[in-house]
Design a protein around this motif. Structure first.
Motif, PDB file in Angstrom:
ATOM      1  N   LEU A   1      42.538  47.376  48.249  1.00 46.44           N
ATOM      2  CA  LEU A   1      43.366  46.811  47.202  1.00 46.44           C
ATOM      3  C   LEU A   1      42.603  45.616  46.644  1.00 46.44           C
ATOM      4  CD1 LEU A   1      46.177  46.780  45.751  1.00 46.44           C
ATOM      5  CD2 LEU A   1      46.854  45.060  47.443  1.00 46.44           C
ATOM      6  N   VAL A   2      42.215  45.687  45.372  1.00 51.22           N
ATOM      7  CA  VAL A   2      41.452  44.617  44.742  1.00 51.22           C
ATOM      8  C   VAL A   2      42.412  43.811  43.868  1.00 51.22           C
ATOM      9  CG1 VAL A   2      39.493  44.019  43.271  1.00 51.22           C
ATOM     10  CG2 VAL A   2      39.363  46.014  44.786  1.00 51.22           C
ATOM     11  N   VAL A   3      42.661  42.585  44.268  1.00 46.50           N
ATOM     12  CA  VAL A   3      43.637  41.728  43.586  1.00 46.50           C
ATOM     13  C   VAL A   3      42.893  40.840  42.591  1.00 46.50           C
ATOM     14  CG1 VAL A   3      45.516  40.094  43.909  1.00 46.50           C
ATOM     15  CG2 VAL A   3      44.991  41.751  45.713  1.00 46.50           C
ATOM     16  N   GLY A   4      43.329  40.884  41.339  1.00 44.14           N
ATOM     17  CA  GLY A   4      42.574  40.246  40.272  1.00 44.14           C
ATOM     18  C   GLY A   4      41.482  41.178  39.789  1.00 44.14           C
ATOM     19  N   ALA A   5      41.806  42.463  39.715  1.00 44.11           N
ATOM     20  CA  ALA A   5      40.790  43.487  39.452  1.00 44.11           C
ATOM     21  C   ALA A   5      40.244  43.450  38.037  1.00 44.11           C
ATOM     22  CB  ALA A   5      41.367  44.871  39.748  1.00 44.11           C
ATOM     23  N   SER A   6      40.923  42.780  37.115  1.00 42.63           N
ATOM     24  CA  SER A   6      40.435  42.725  35.740  1.00 42.63           C
ATOM     25  C   SER A   6      39.521  41.533  35.489  1.00 42.63           C
ATOM     26  CB  SER A   6      41.614  42.685  34.761  1.00 42.63           C
ATOM     27  OG  SER A   6      42.460  41.585  35.035  1.00 42.63           O
ATOM     28  N   GLY A   7      39.289  40.704  36.512  1.00 37.35           N
ATOM     29  CA  GLY A   7      38.385  39.565  36.379  1.00 37.35           C
ATOM     30  C   GLY A   7      36.945  39.953  36.669  1.00 37.35           C
ATOM     31  N   VAL A   8      36.041  39.004  36.485  1.00 39.75           N
ATOM     32  CA  VAL A   8      34.618  39.318  36.609  1.00 39.75           C
ATOM     33  C   VAL A   8      34.255  39.723  38.037  1.00 39.75           C
ATOM     34  CG1 VAL A   8      33.939  36.905  37.010  1.00 39.75           C
ATOM     35  CG2 VAL A   8      32.285  38.501  36.031  1.00 39.75           C
ATOM     36  N   ILE A   9      34.886  39.132  39.056  1.00 40.50           N
ATOM     37  CA  ILE A   9      34.623  39.517  40.443  1.00 40.50           C
ATOM     38  C   ILE A   9      35.320  40.830  40.774  1.00 40.50           C
ATOM     39  CG2 ILE A   9      35.002  38.901  42.867  1.00 40.50           C
ATOM     40  CD1 ILE A   9      34.663  35.978  42.092  1.00 40.50           C
ATOM     41  N   GLY A  10      36.613  40.890  40.496  1.00 41.09           N
ATOM     42  CA  GLY A  10      37.382  42.081  40.837  1.00 41.09           C
ATOM     43  C   GLY A  10      36.853  43.331  40.170  1.00 41.09           C
ATOM     44  N   HIS A  11      36.468  43.215  38.909  1.00 40.38           N
ATOM     45  CA  HIS A  11      35.910  44.363  38.184  1.00 40.38           C
ATOM     46  C   HIS A  11      34.677  44.905  38.888  1.00 40.38           C
ATOM     47  CE1 HIS A  11      33.040  45.911  35.074  1.00 40.38           C
ATOM     48  NE2 HIS A  11      34.081  46.641  34.759  1.00 40.38           N
ATOM     49  N   ALA A  12      33.778  44.015  39.300  1.00 39.92           N
ATOM     50  CA  ALA A  12      32.540  44.457  39.962  1.00 39.92           C
ATOM     51  C   ALA A  12      32.841  45.101  41.309  1.00 39.92           C
ATOM     52  CB  ALA A  12      31.597  43.269  40.144  1.00 39.92           C
ATOM     53  N   VAL A  13      33.796  44.554  42.054  1.00 42.83           N
ATOM     54  CA  VAL A  13      34.146  45.138  43.353  1.00 42.83           C
ATOM     55  C   VAL A  13      34.730  46.531  43.169  1.00 42.83           C
ATOM     56  CG1 VAL A  13      35.668  44.913  45.359  1.00 42.83           C
ATOM     57  CG2 VAL A  13      34.462  42.904  44.479  1.00 42.83           C
ATOM     58  N   VAL A  14      35.634  46.685  42.204  1.00 43.88           N
ATOM     59  CA  VAL A  14      36.223  48.009  41.951  1.00 43.88           C
ATOM     60  C   VAL A  14      35.143  49.012  41.591  1.00 43.88           C
ATOM     61  CG1 VAL A  14      37.665  49.330  40.354  1.00 43.88           C
ATOM     62  CG2 VAL A  14      38.511  47.183  41.298  1.00 43.88           C
ATOM     63  N   ARG A  15      34.281  48.650  40.665  1.00 44.48           N
ATOM     64  CA  ARG A  15      33.257  49.600  40.207  1.00 44.48           C
ATOM     65  C   ARG A  15      32.302  49.974  41.334  1.00 44.48           C
ATOM     66  NH1 ARG A  15      36.019  51.901  36.456  1.00 44.48           N
ATOM     67  NH2 ARG A  15      36.296  50.698  34.532  1.00 44.48           N
TER      68      ARG A  15
ATOM     69  N   VAL B   1      41.711  44.293  51.789  1.00 42.21           N
ATOM     70  CA  VAL B   1      42.120  43.573  50.592  1.00 42.21           C
ATOM     71  C   VAL B   1      40.974  42.686  50.126  1.00 42.21           C
ATOM     72  CG1 VAL B   1      43.762  41.932  49.602  1.00 42.21           C
ATOM     73  CG2 VAL B   1      44.533  43.568  51.342  1.00 42.21           C
ATOM     74  N   PHE B   2      40.708  42.719  48.828  1.00 42.14           N
ATOM     75  CA  PHE B   2      39.725  41.829  48.210  1.00 42.14           C
ATOM     76  C   PHE B   2      40.508  40.955  47.226  1.00 42.14           C
ATOM     77  CE2 PHE B   2      37.593  45.617  49.612  1.00 42.14           C
ATOM     78  CZ  PHE B   2      36.430  45.139  50.200  1.00 42.14           C
ATOM     79  N   TYR B   3      40.648  39.666  47.547  1.00 42.43           N
ATOM     80  CA  TYR B   3      41.564  38.800  46.811  1.00 42.43           C
ATOM     81  C   TYR B   3      40.799  37.855  45.895  1.00 42.43           C
ATOM     82  CZ  TYR B   3      45.783  36.090  45.888  1.00 42.43           C
ATOM     83  OH  TYR B   3      46.853  35.482  45.275  1.00 42.43           O
TER      84      TYR B   3
END
Length: 370
Positions: A22-36, A87-89
């Motif tokens: 679960l990537v929290v803040g997924a639309s930010g610069v960190i969260g986006h990179a973790v999701v991808r 979780v990646f917060y």
């Protein structure tokens, strides 16, 4: 599209995956990179979450739109949370009142962890992203190199509240956690995310459009201090290491590209790469000096077929001001990360050129070369 449909669409066969993020803040610069990055890992499934629905650049990602300040908002997604293992917060809500900022952000994290516990999620580890403020950089010069065991400064500091909240939950529920402390993160998304690559790319494009030199828009002191940065993709890879390495449990790590730079050299390298003239530093505040450039940006958006966006929402000028006017060295000690077995390293010059190129390819900024 309903969350359940998205999850079903993107779930891989059970036998090929063992971890759900679960990537929290997924639309930010960190969260986006973790999701991808997680999307490329065959043994992971991933769900992004933020307060709003997924932005266009995250289309296709399984998504939970939930307000972490409202426990009822999370309760509506209990089914999506029940099998989360990691979780990646990376969520953060700023506030000028630092005490209120600390209370609000800690409450958001507590609500999320309550929701996961209530859903019976088999959490193995929570990775919490911190930043230079944990060392007090927002208050003035600090002792360098910054080390993970440096003492805390006089609170309030929302990172302290987040860390203490997380440690308490993990102790009660038998979970583990890791803390990652990147410096200025360089990514390839637009908007007001704290992404310096967007600031530099947009500023360079406006300089080219107006046929003016690409002068460093900060203080003379800021032009010469030692700096560091963190490639968002490098941070994503380190994040997965921190989420799974036994040695990383309960540990904090500084995470940067591993090199150091001064803007006087890096700015010249960028100018040479894009064929731009430079000059001495131009000590301006971008948030003020670029305020009148909205009509110009609109014209550039039409001329170069850029992705439409409100000028006020497109570029985080204020973040650039903070970085470019920093008058003291920013140096993190990476010894602990290396000793514990993570050896990611990247050239910041190469990272910036790569990210600016990706921003151009996504039509978030105009082309910088003829």
């Amino acid at each position: 599209m309903e969350t359940a449909v998205l999850l079903a669409k993107h779930n891989r066969p059970e036998e090929t995956m063992s971890k759900k993020a679960l990537v929290v803040g997924a639309s930010g610069v960190i969260g986006h990179a973790v999701v991808r990055y997680l999307e490329t890992c065959s043994d992971w499934s991933v769900v992004g979450t933020a307060r709003n629905e997924a932005p266009a650049f995250m289309s296709g990602v399984p998504w939970v739109a939930a307000d972490l300040a409202d426990p009822a908002s999370l309760a509506a997604h209990r089914e999506a949370l029940r099998d989360v293992t990691h979780v990646f917060y990376a969520a953060y809500v700023p506030d000028r009142d630092l005490a209120q900022e600390a209370r609000h952000n800690a409450a958001m994290l507590a609500n999320l962890l309550d929701g996961l516990a209530g859903a019976g999620a088999p959490i193995e580890r929570v990775v919490l992203f911190q930043g230079g403020k944990v060392y007090g950089l927002h208050l003035g010069p600090v002792k360098t190199p910054m080390r993970e065991d440096d003492p805390r400064h006089m609170p309030p500091n929302f990172y302290y509240d987040l860390e203490d909240t997380l440690a308490g939950y993990c102790a009660r529920h038998g979970w583990t956690y890791s803390l990652l402390r990147p410096d200025v993160v360089l990514g390839a998304i637009g908007g007001k995310s704290l992404n310096l690559a967007m600031v530099i790319g947009a500023y360079a494009a406006i300089c080219r459009e107006l046929a003016v030199p690409f002068r460093f828009p900060g203080s003379a002191a800021g032009y010469g201090v030692l700096m560091q940065a963190t490639d968002a993709d490098l941070l994503a890879r380190v994040s997965i290491w921190a989420a799974t390495a036994p040695i990383a449990a309960g540990q904090a790590y500084n995470v940067t590209n591993g090199d150091l730079f001064r803007w006087d050299r890096l700015w010249t390298a960028l100018a040479d790469h894009y064929g731009l003239e430079i000059g001495p530093p131009l000590s301006i505040r971008l948030v003020d000096h670029m305020r009148d450039k909205g009509p110009l940006w609109s014209a550039m958006t039409e001329r170069y077929s850029l992705t439409p966006a409100r000028y006020e929402d497109a570029i985080p000028w204020s973040f650039g001001d903070w970085v470019f006017h920093t008058g003291f060295d920013l140096v993190s000690d990476l010894t602990k990360l290396r000793i514990h077995g993570c050896h990611e390293i990247r050239s910041t010059e190469a990272t910036l050129i790569e990210k600016i190129g990706q921003l151009q390819a996504k039509r978030l900024i105009p082309p910088l070369q003829n």
